[in-house]
Design a protein around this motif. Structure first.
Motif: not given
Length: 270
Positions: A149-155, A114-124
């Motif tokens: 990765n290019n698709d935002h998933t963690p390496i 899954a894309p590395a997007i946290p549930e809380t907090g900020g990300y960029v």
């Protein structure tokens, strides 16, 4: 006189069967044997294409773990190795390339699918080795960076780093923020004025593409006695330097250590 005996003639069907068997044997033999450069048959053997790879690594170089930094803008600078940052993001994955996710007060995502997007907090999302969080409030915060990765998933294996800082705390003296830009092998100012004993944060912006710069402060132009020497960064990139100004008022000296003749100035301590 003996009578001659003629061999029996093959029927058309028999000739067709024999021809089919001959063609089949030739096909089978040619499929099992490959020709070398001299025309002799050599047994075909599959070869493995093994390319050694070195794992990526990322480290937050500024601010340091446990540091106290002034409230306001907080710049996170990182050192990235064995990985290539590419634009645009979102293209098909490729080994050894992708981008960074910077997090503020977030748990680093670990789901590889899954894309590395946290549930809380900020990300960029960023393809730079530094990022500035604006208007960070006073208090305890954690700052993280993750290689994706290019698709935002963690390496995989996961590659990230985290530091904990206190914003607006553990800062001695007067907190002073200075903006300094390096462009066209020159600083945008030749004078920096700060209070005596101040905790100085310099928001440093290197706009020279492919050119290394830094900020270093010395007691005088001989550069024999250092007060502070900042990390050299290659532009375009930003970072922040933090040092304590001399307690004795007077005129001191700053420069870029990479270009000590072209990029100089006076640090005035009042």
């Amino acid at each position: 006189m003996l009578a001659s005996i003629s061999p029996p003639r093959m029927t058309r069907l028999e000739r067709l069967l024999i021809l089919t068997l001959v063609i089949g044997c030739v096909t089978l033999f040619s499929g099992a044997v490959a020709q070398d450069g001299y025309g002799y048959g050599t047994t075909a053997t599959p070869t493995a294409n093994v390319t050694p790879t070195t794992e990526a690594n990322v480290t937050i170089t500024s601010p340091e773990e446990g540091a106290g930094v002034p409230a306001g803008n907080v710049t996170v600078s990182v050192n990235l190795t064995n990985f290539t940052l590419v634009e645009p993001t979102g293209q098909p994955n490729a080994p050894g390339e992708g981008h960074l996710h910077y997090y503020l007060d977030a748990v680093v995502p670990t789901n590889a699918s899954a894309p590395a997007i946290p549930e809380t907090g900020g990300y960029v999302v960023s393809t730079n080795t530094s990022y500035t969080w604006e208007n960070v409030t006073a208090g305890a915060h954690n700052l993280s960076v993750q290689v994706v990765n290019n698709d935002h998933t963690p390496i995989i294996p996961l590659v990230f780093d985290t530091v904990n800082v206190t914003v607006g705390g553990n800062v001695t003296g007067n907190a002073t923020v200075v903006n300094l830009t390096a462009e066209n092998i020159a600083f945008d100012t030749d004078t920096i004025t700060v209070p005596a004993g101040a905790n100085v944060t310099v928001n440093f912006d290197n706009k020279d593409d492919g050119v290394p710069h830094n900020l270093a402060v010395y007691t005088d132009s001989s550069a024999a006695e250092k007060i502070f020497v900042g990390e050299i960064i290659t532009g375009p990139a930003t970072t922040n330097y933090t040092f304590t100004a001399p307690s004795e008022p007077g005129t001191y000296f700053f420069r870029c250590d990479v270009h000590p003749q072209q990029m100089t100035g006076d640090l005035i301590v009042e």
